[in-house]
Design an enzyme around this catalytic site. Sequence first.
Site, PDB file in Angstrom:
ATOM      1  N   CYS A   4       0.862  -1.192   0.000  1.00 40.34           N
ATOM      2  CA  CYS A   4       0.000   0.000   0.000  1.00 40.34           C
ATOM      3  C   CYS A   4       0.895   1.237   0.000  1.00 40.34           C
ATOM      4  O   CYS A   4       1.698   1.426   0.919  1.00 40.34           O
ATOM      5  CB  CYS A   4      -0.905  -0.031   1.224  1.00 40.34           C
ATOM      6  SG  CYS A   4      -1.799   1.509   1.470  1.00 40.34           S
ATOM      7  N   CYS A   7       0.657   3.367   3.179  1.00 40.80           N
ATOM      8  CA  CYS A   7       1.318   2.725   4.325  1.00 40.80           C
ATOM      9  C   CYS A   7       2.834   2.915   4.223  1.00 40.80           C
ATOM     10  O   CYS A   7       3.492   3.173   5.237  1.00 40.80           O
ATOM     11  CB  CYS A   7       0.990   1.234   4.378  1.00 40.80           C
ATOM     12  SG  CYS A   7      -0.622   0.848   5.088  1.00 40.80           S
ATOM     13  N   ASP A  30       0.008  16.287  -2.098  1.00 42.23           N
ATOM     14  CA  ASP A  30      -0.401  15.377  -3.179  1.00 42.23           C
ATOM     15  C   ASP A  30       0.566  15.544  -4.348  1.00 42.23           C
ATOM     16  O   ASP A  30       0.877  16.676  -4.734  1.00 42.23           O
ATOM     17  CB  ASP A  30      -1.839  15.725  -3.605  1.00 42.23           C
ATOM     18  CG  ASP A  30      -2.469  14.649  -4.487  1.00 42.23           C
ATOM     19  OD1 ASP A  30      -1.833  14.241  -5.486  1.00 42.23           O
ATOM     20  OD2 ASP A  30      -3.592  14.224  -4.194  1.00 42.23           O
ATOM     21  N   HIS A  46      -3.341   1.391   8.456  1.00 47.40           N
ATOM     22  CA  HIS A  46      -4.124   1.126   7.251  1.00 47.40           C
ATOM     23  C   HIS A  46      -5.599   0.943   7.545  1.00 47.40           C
ATOM     24  O   HIS A  46      -5.982   0.177   8.417  1.00 47.40           O
ATOM     25  CB  HIS A  46      -3.599  -0.128   6.530  1.00 47.40           C
ATOM     26  CG  HIS A  46      -4.295  -0.355   5.223  1.00 47.40           C
ATOM     27  ND1 HIS A  46      -3.866   0.223   4.051  1.00 47.40           N
ATOM     28  CD2 HIS A  46      -5.419  -1.036   4.920  1.00 47.40           C
ATOM     29  CE1 HIS A  46      -4.694  -0.114   3.071  1.00 47.40           C
ATOM     30  NE2 HIS A  46      -5.645  -0.877   3.574  1.00 47.40           N
ATOM     31  N   HIS A  97      -6.394   3.265   0.666  1.00 49.72           N
ATOM     32  CA  HIS A  97      -6.013   3.604   2.041  1.00 49.72           C
ATOM     33  C   HIS A  97      -6.704   4.939   2.287  1.00 49.72           C
ATOM     34  O   HIS A  97      -6.562   5.867   1.471  1.00 49.72           O
ATOM     35  CB  HIS A  97      -4.479   3.727   2.123  1.00 49.72           C
ATOM     36  CG  HIS A  97      -3.929   4.082   3.477  1.00 49.72           C
ATOM     37  ND1 HIS A  97      -2.929   3.352   4.087  1.00 49.72           N
ATOM     38  CD2 HIS A  97      -4.210   5.105   4.328  1.00 49.72           C
ATOM     39  CE1 HIS A  97      -2.616   3.904   5.251  1.00 49.72           C
ATOM     40  NE2 HIS A  97      -3.388   4.976   5.421  1.00 49.72           N
ATOM     41  N   HIS A  99      -7.942   8.459   2.701  1.00 39.11           N
ATOM     42  CA  HIS A  99      -7.298   9.772   2.560  1.00 39.11           C
ATOM     43  C   HIS A  99      -8.358  10.846   2.385  1.00 39.11           C
ATOM     44  O   HIS A  99      -9.394  10.624   1.772  1.00 39.11           O
ATOM     45  CB  HIS A  99      -6.255   9.807   1.438  1.00 39.11           C
ATOM     46  CG  HIS A  99      -6.731   9.353   0.097  1.00 39.11           C
ATOM     47  ND1 HIS A  99      -7.033   8.032  -0.190  1.00 39.11           N
ATOM     48  CD2 HIS A  99      -6.945  10.038  -1.049  1.00 39.11           C
ATOM     49  CE1 HIS A  99      -7.405   7.935  -1.464  1.00 39.11           C
ATOM     50  NE2 HIS A  99      -7.371   9.133  -2.000  1.00 39.11           N
ATOM     51  N   HIS A 101      -8.716  14.714   1.021  1.00 40.50           N
ATOM     52  CA  HIS A 101      -8.069  15.770   0.237  1.00 40.50           C
ATOM     53  C   HIS A 101      -8.413  17.131   0.833  1.00 40.50           C
ATOM     54  O   HIS A 101      -9.575  17.393   1.141  1.00 40.50           O
ATOM     55  CB  HIS A 101      -8.601  15.783  -1.201  1.00 40.50           C
ATOM     56  CG  HIS A 101      -8.332  14.541  -1.981  1.00 40.50           C
ATOM     57  ND1 HIS A 101      -7.259  14.413  -2.821  1.00 40.50           N
ATOM     58  CD2 HIS A 101      -9.007  13.366  -2.067  1.00 40.50           C
ATOM     59  CE1 HIS A 101      -7.287  13.217  -3.398  1.00 40.50           C
ATOM     60  NE2 HIS A 101      -8.336  12.558  -2.958  1.00 40.50           N
TER      61      HIS A 101
END
Length: 137
Positions: A4, A7, A30, A46, A97, A99, A101
Site C-alpha cells: 500500500c 502505508c 499530493d 491502514h 487507504h 485519505h 483531500h
Amino acid sequence: MEKCIFCEIAKHNLPANIVFEDNNVMAFADINPATKGHILVIPRKHCLNLFDIESDLFTRIFQLAKRIARIMPEVLGCSGVNLLHSAGESAWQEVMHFHLHIIPRYNRKELQRPFIPHSTDKDELKEIARRIKEKIK
Ligand SMILES: [Zn+2]
C-alpha cells in the site's frame, strides 16, 4: 500482495513532502495537485475508507484538516478550500487507504463541480430521507 503506497509513506519507506505527522495521522503534499497546495491527510494505520475507519481516527483526521485548511489562506493566498473523501471505486477512490483531500481554492472556475442535481422529485427526496432516518444509529 501489492504494497500500500500510503502505508509505505506512513512508515517513511517512500518519500513525501510531509507537512505534519504524529503517532496517528500524517499530512503530505499530493504529487498530482488539483490546485496549488493540495494536501492529503491519512491515518498512519491502514484502513480502507469511511466505511471502516474508527471514529476516533476519523475525528483526528478532520481536526488536522481543519488546522491545515485554516492556515492555507495565509500561506498560499487561497480564498477557500474543498475537502474531498472518496469511499469506494464508484466514488473515484483510487488509492485503497483512507485519505482526505484538502484542496485550496483560488477561484470558482479552476475545477469543475462534481455533480449536478440528480433529481428534484420531492417524493423521492422524502422517501430517501425517511429510509435513512429509520436506519441511522
Ligand atoms: Zn495502507
